[in-house]
Design a protein around this motif. Structure first.
Motif, PDB file in Angstrom:
ATOM      1  N   VAL A  12       0.958  -1.373   0.257  1.00 40.66           N
ATOM      2  CA  VAL A  12       0.425  -0.182  -0.366  1.00 40.66           C
ATOM      3  C   VAL A  12       1.046   1.592   0.180  1.00 40.66           C
ATOM      4  N   PHE A 138      -5.845  -7.046   1.842  1.00 41.23           N
ATOM      5  CA  PHE A 138      -5.527  -6.942  -0.171  1.00 41.23           C
ATOM      6  C   PHE A 138      -5.356  -7.820  -0.986  1.00 41.23           C
ATOM      7  N   HIS A 139      -5.374  -7.408  -2.147  1.00 38.07           N
ATOM      8  CA  HIS A 139      -5.523  -8.216  -2.940  1.00 38.07           C
ATOM      9  C   HIS A 139      -4.294  -8.958  -2.546  1.00 38.07           C
ATOM     10  N   THR A 140      -3.503  -8.669  -2.449  1.00 36.19           N
ATOM     11  CA  THR A 140      -1.575  -9.166  -2.782  1.00 36.19           C
ATOM     12  C   THR A 140      -1.919  -9.812  -1.395  1.00 36.19           C
ATOM     13  N   ASP A 168      -8.379  -3.833  -2.760  1.00 34.57           N
ATOM     14  CA  ASP A 168      -7.091  -3.015  -3.850  1.00 34.57           C
ATOM     15  C   ASP A 168      -5.941  -2.286  -2.674  1.00 34.57           C
ATOM     16  N   PRO A 169      -4.791  -2.518  -3.096  1.00 35.10           N
ATOM     17  CA  PRO A 169      -3.999  -1.433  -2.338  1.00 35.10           C
ATOM     18  C   PRO A 169      -4.152  -0.350  -3.201  1.00 35.10           C
ATOM     19  N   VAL A 172      -6.769   1.693  -1.189  1.00 32.85           N
ATOM     20  CA  VAL A 172      -6.943   1.955   0.005  1.00 32.85           C
ATOM     21  C   VAL A 172      -5.800   3.149  -0.160  1.00 32.85           C
ATOM     22  N   TYR A 249      -8.189  -7.131 -10.551  1.00 34.25           N
ATOM     23  CA  TYR A 249      -6.310  -7.080  -9.694  1.00 34.25           C
ATOM     24  C   TYR A 249      -6.045  -8.209 -10.724  1.00 34.25           C
TER      25      TYR A 249
END
Ligand code: NAP
Length: 258
Positions: A12, A138-140, A168-169, A172, A249
């Motif tokens: 992020v 987060f998606h990550t 999704d970062p 954010v 993403y």
């Protein structure tokens, strides 16, 4: 304004840096690694190295540095590191610190989350005027989990019932840029992703792109935190702020395979 971004190399934080610069602000990265640009300070919140330089002349801080991968370092980095950063920031006259936290941490018995609760308490000591934004996963992070759960040959072993609301970062980060460039407000509303999903469905989408030959197998885990994840304790379905789904993403991240 000049904003220090701790964790400015992370998922992020690097998006916050981009967002601040795109909006015409100066963003300074704090990292344990040597510098990649002019606005970069090498330092470590767990030891205090470089912090005096990092906070010098900063108007505000987005505090996104955290060591989630090393349980023995939660206290030193997330809790004591946060207090050390705030003490230095106060000395330097920083006017606003924004801390990035996680939705639902009181309701899940997970050691890292105890560190987050303690770090939030340090923020509330009000050494520097503060805001806290809690986000969902987060998606990550979903990818980190799924990658780890797919190490066996031919198999991906995944707790099917775990529920997440991945965000999704970049979204954010956009919220953090708004928050840090405004006045301190204390606790902000939770920031959640657009969909509540079980890990089985996220894994199915991820495997289709990353490991289509692997078989997906359920892995129920006999831990309290696992039951709490499955019970939806990390969710905030009333706050669907993000718009980017996990599949969108993935399509952005792996354009050649989608
Ligand atoms: N990931 C999620 O799903 C999620 C969801 C909600 C909230 N959050 C919170 O958001 C924040 C950022 O998460 P993220 O996933 O973006 O992080 P990340 O990708 O894991 O990156 C962690 C960052 O922390 C920095 N860092 C770690 N230890 C440090 C130390 N001792 N001194 C200085 N910097 C240090 C790292 O910088 P270097 O390695 O360059 O030093 C890196 O930039 C965390 O507080 C996390 O709890 C995360």
């Amino acid at each position: 304004m000049l904003v220090l971004v701790t964790g400015g190399t992370g998922a992020v934080g690097r998006e916050v840096v981009k967002g601040l610069r795109a909006a015409g602000h100066q963003a300074r990265v704090l990292s344990r690694k040597p510098g990649e640009s002019e606005d970069w300070v090498q330092g470590d919140i767990a030891t205090g190295a470089g912090l005096e330089l990092a906070v010098k002349d900063a108007d505000a801080i987005v505090h996104a540095a955290s060591d989630a991968t090393h349980p023995r370092r939660y206290q030193a980095t997330d809790v004591l590191g946060t207090r050390r950063l705030l003490a230095m920031a106060r000395e330097a006259g920083v006017r606003h610190v924004v801390y990035v936290s996680i939705v639902g941490i009181e309701d899940v018995g997970y050691p890292y989350y105890k560190g987050k609760i303690a770090a939030e308490a340090v923020m509330r000591e009000n050494l520097v005027p503060w805001s806290i934004l809690r986000a969902t996963q987060f998606h990550t992070l979903m990818e980190i989990f799924l990658d780890y759960m797919s190490k066996l040959p031919w198999l991906a072993t995944v707790p099917f019932a775990w529920q997440f609301q991945p965000v999704d970062p970049t979204e954010v980060a956009a919220r953090l840029v708004q928050v840090v460039t405004a006045e301190p407000v204390g606790m902000l509303p939770n920031f959640g992703g657009p969909e509540v999903r079980d890990l089985k469905s996220l894994a199915t989408s991820w495997l289709r792109i990353r490991n289509p030959d692997k078989r997906l197998v359920n892995l129920p885990l006999p831990f309290a935190f696992s039951r709490q994840f499955a019970a939806g304790r990390l969710l905030c379905p009333e706050n669907r702020d993000g718009t980017i789904t996990f599949e969108q993403y993935l399509a952005r991240r792996y354009p050649a395979t989608t």
